[in-house]
Scaffold this motif. Structure first.
Motif, PDB file in Angstrom:
ATOM      1  N   LYS A 177      15.108  26.825 -73.537  1.00  0.00           N
ATOM      2  CA  LYS A 177      15.335  25.853 -72.466  1.00  0.00           C
ATOM      3  C   LYS A 177      14.100  25.726 -71.580  1.00  0.00           C
ATOM      4  N   GLU A 178      13.507  26.886 -71.207  1.00  0.00           N
ATOM      5  CA  GLU A 178      12.327  26.873 -70.349  1.00  0.00           C
ATOM      6  C   GLU A 178      11.136  26.208 -71.043  1.00  0.00           C
ATOM      7  N   ILE A 179      10.989  26.466 -72.347  1.00  0.00           N
ATOM      8  CA  ILE A 179       9.886  25.849 -73.101  1.00  0.00           C
ATOM      9  C   ILE A 179      10.039  24.329 -73.109  1.00  0.00           C
ATOM     10  N   MET A 180      11.241  23.858 -73.374  1.00  0.00           N
ATOM     11  CA  MET A 180      11.469  22.425 -73.464  1.00  0.00           C
ATOM     12  C   MET A 180      11.396  21.738 -72.099  1.00  0.00           C
ATOM     13  N   GLU A 181      11.575  22.505 -71.032  1.00  0.00           N
ATOM     14  CA  GLU A 181      11.527  21.932 -69.684  1.00  0.00           C
ATOM     15  C   GLU A 181      10.131  21.958 -69.077  1.00  0.00           C
ATOM     16  N   GLU A 182       9.150  22.463 -69.830  1.00  0.00           N
ATOM     17  CA  GLU A 182       7.800  22.591 -69.272  1.00  0.00           C
ATOM     18  C   GLU A 182       7.219  21.262 -68.785  1.00  0.00           C
ATOM     19  N   PRO A 183       7.356  20.152 -69.521  1.00  0.00           N
ATOM     20  CA  PRO A 183       6.800  18.884 -69.005  1.00  0.00           C
ATOM     21  C   PRO A 183       7.362  18.508 -67.638  1.00  0.00           C
ATOM     22  N   GLN A 184       8.684  18.662 -67.474  1.00  0.00           N
ATOM     23  CA  GLN A 184       9.301  18.333 -66.191  1.00  0.00           C
ATOM     24  C   GLN A 184       8.869  19.322 -65.118  1.00  0.00           C
ATOM     25  N   ALA A 185       8.730  20.600 -65.503  1.00  0.00           N
ATOM     26  CA  ALA A 185       8.305  21.618 -64.538  1.00  0.00           C
ATOM     27  C   ALA A 185       6.900  21.322 -64.028  1.00  0.00           C
ATOM     28  N   ILE A 186       6.015  20.874 -64.919  1.00  0.00           N
ATOM     29  CA  ILE A 186       4.643  20.537 -64.519  1.00  0.00           C
ATOM     30  C   ILE A 186       4.635  19.321 -63.602  1.00  0.00           C
ATOM     31  N   ARG A 187       5.451  18.325 -63.957  1.00  0.00           N
ATOM     32  CA  ARG A 187       5.526  17.128 -63.097  1.00  0.00           C
ATOM     33  C   ARG A 187       6.034  17.485 -61.707  1.00  0.00           C
ATOM     34  N   THR A 188       7.014  18.369 -61.654  1.00  0.00           N
ATOM     35  CA  THR A 188       7.555  18.789 -60.357  1.00  0.00           C
ATOM     36  C   THR A 188       6.520  19.567 -59.563  1.00  0.00           C
ATOM     37  N   ALA A 189       5.754  20.424 -60.264  1.00  0.00           N
ATOM     38  CA  ALA A 189       4.765  21.267 -59.589  1.00  0.00           C
ATOM     39  C   ALA A 189       3.648  20.461 -58.940  1.00  0.00           C
TER      40      ALA A 189
END
Length: 261
Positions: free
Chosen positions: A157-169
């Motif tokens: 889940k964390e791997i697949m959410e990386e693009p969104q996590a980067i955008r949020t960061a």
């Protein structure tokens, strides 16, 4: 028990002299033996915990259950996270709010405070043993942060959410972001402290600082930061990196840095 008891060897020898038998070499085992010592003197479980913590040096967060008072749990902390969750099915003690996603009401005990949980509710004591009132905090946790969703594993889940996590960061306040950049450029030295995967992220940041800002900085393992803290002064910028924001070694490094200016 989370944390490190720095004087456990000293306490261990004292307790051995009183007849306590240890079955491990861990610092954690000192805590129940110390509490047992006060229970034998007739103390209640919460008083025994309170008196035991006054002899502990270091950081800790732990929950105690005794066969003498099996209906009761006693929890306390110092420099390590502790959260009391409140729900319809009872009260819970944990180190992370994500441990009980179904309970959005929590209490955060301060250092050296005691939380007493039983079937009747909960009571809080300060470091002197006096009862105190604590305010509940209502959390606004998004369900997906603590749920696997449609993924089989949290890691996936964390791997697949990386693009969104980067955008949020990268969605930062422009004014604060500029201020931080100026602080980095003005600082005589920049030190990044982190542990684990956060340290790997810090190493990438170090290269970017050099390439983009032409600014040299060093990355120090959080567990070793204390050995370099004497060289930290008001002209040093310390950047602490932590995924949870509660990593004990990282928070201790921040405290040392602040103490040095």
């Amino acid at each position: 028990h989370n944390g490190i008891i720095e004087n456990y060897q000293e306490l261990r020898q004292i307790l051995k002299g009183k007849g306590h038998i240890f079955t491990s070499e861990t610092d954690t085992e000192v805590i129940p033996h110390l509490i047992e010592d006060y229970l034998k003197e007739g103390s209640t479980l919460e008083k025994a915990v309170l008196m035991a913590t006054q002899r502990l040096k270091g950081s800790y967060a732990f929950v105690v259950i005794s066969t003498r008072e099996p209906e009761k749990m006693v929890a306390t902390r110092k420099d390590n996270p502790l959260v009391i969750g409140i729900g319809d099915k009872g009260s819970f003690a944990t180190s992370d709010i994500l441990s009980f996603p179904d309970y959005n009401k929590v209490i955060f005990p301060e250092d050296n405070e005691i939380a007493i949980l039983d079937s009747k509710g909960m009571v809080f004591l300060n470091s002197t043993g006096r009862e105190i009132k604590k305010e509940m905090t209502t959390l606004n946790l998004e369900e997906q942060t603590s749920d696997k969703g449609n993924y089989k594993y949290f890691m996936l889940k964390e791997i697949m959410e990386e693009p969104q996590a980067i955008r949020t960061a990268i969605m930062q306040d422009k004014g604060q972001f500029t201020q931080l950049a100026m602080d980095i450029l003005r600082a005589r030295q920049v030190v990044i402290t982190a542990c684990g995967t956060s340290r790997y992220a810090a190493l990438v940041g170090r290269y970017l600082f050099s390439e983009v800002a032409k600014k040299f900085c060093d990355v120090v393992m959080a567990s070793e930061f204390q050995y370099f803290s004497e060289s930290i002064d008001k002209n040093t910028l310390v950047i602490a990196v932590s995924q949870s924001g509660e990593t004990a070694d990282v928070t201790e490094g921040v405290k040392r840095a602040r103490a040095n200016g």
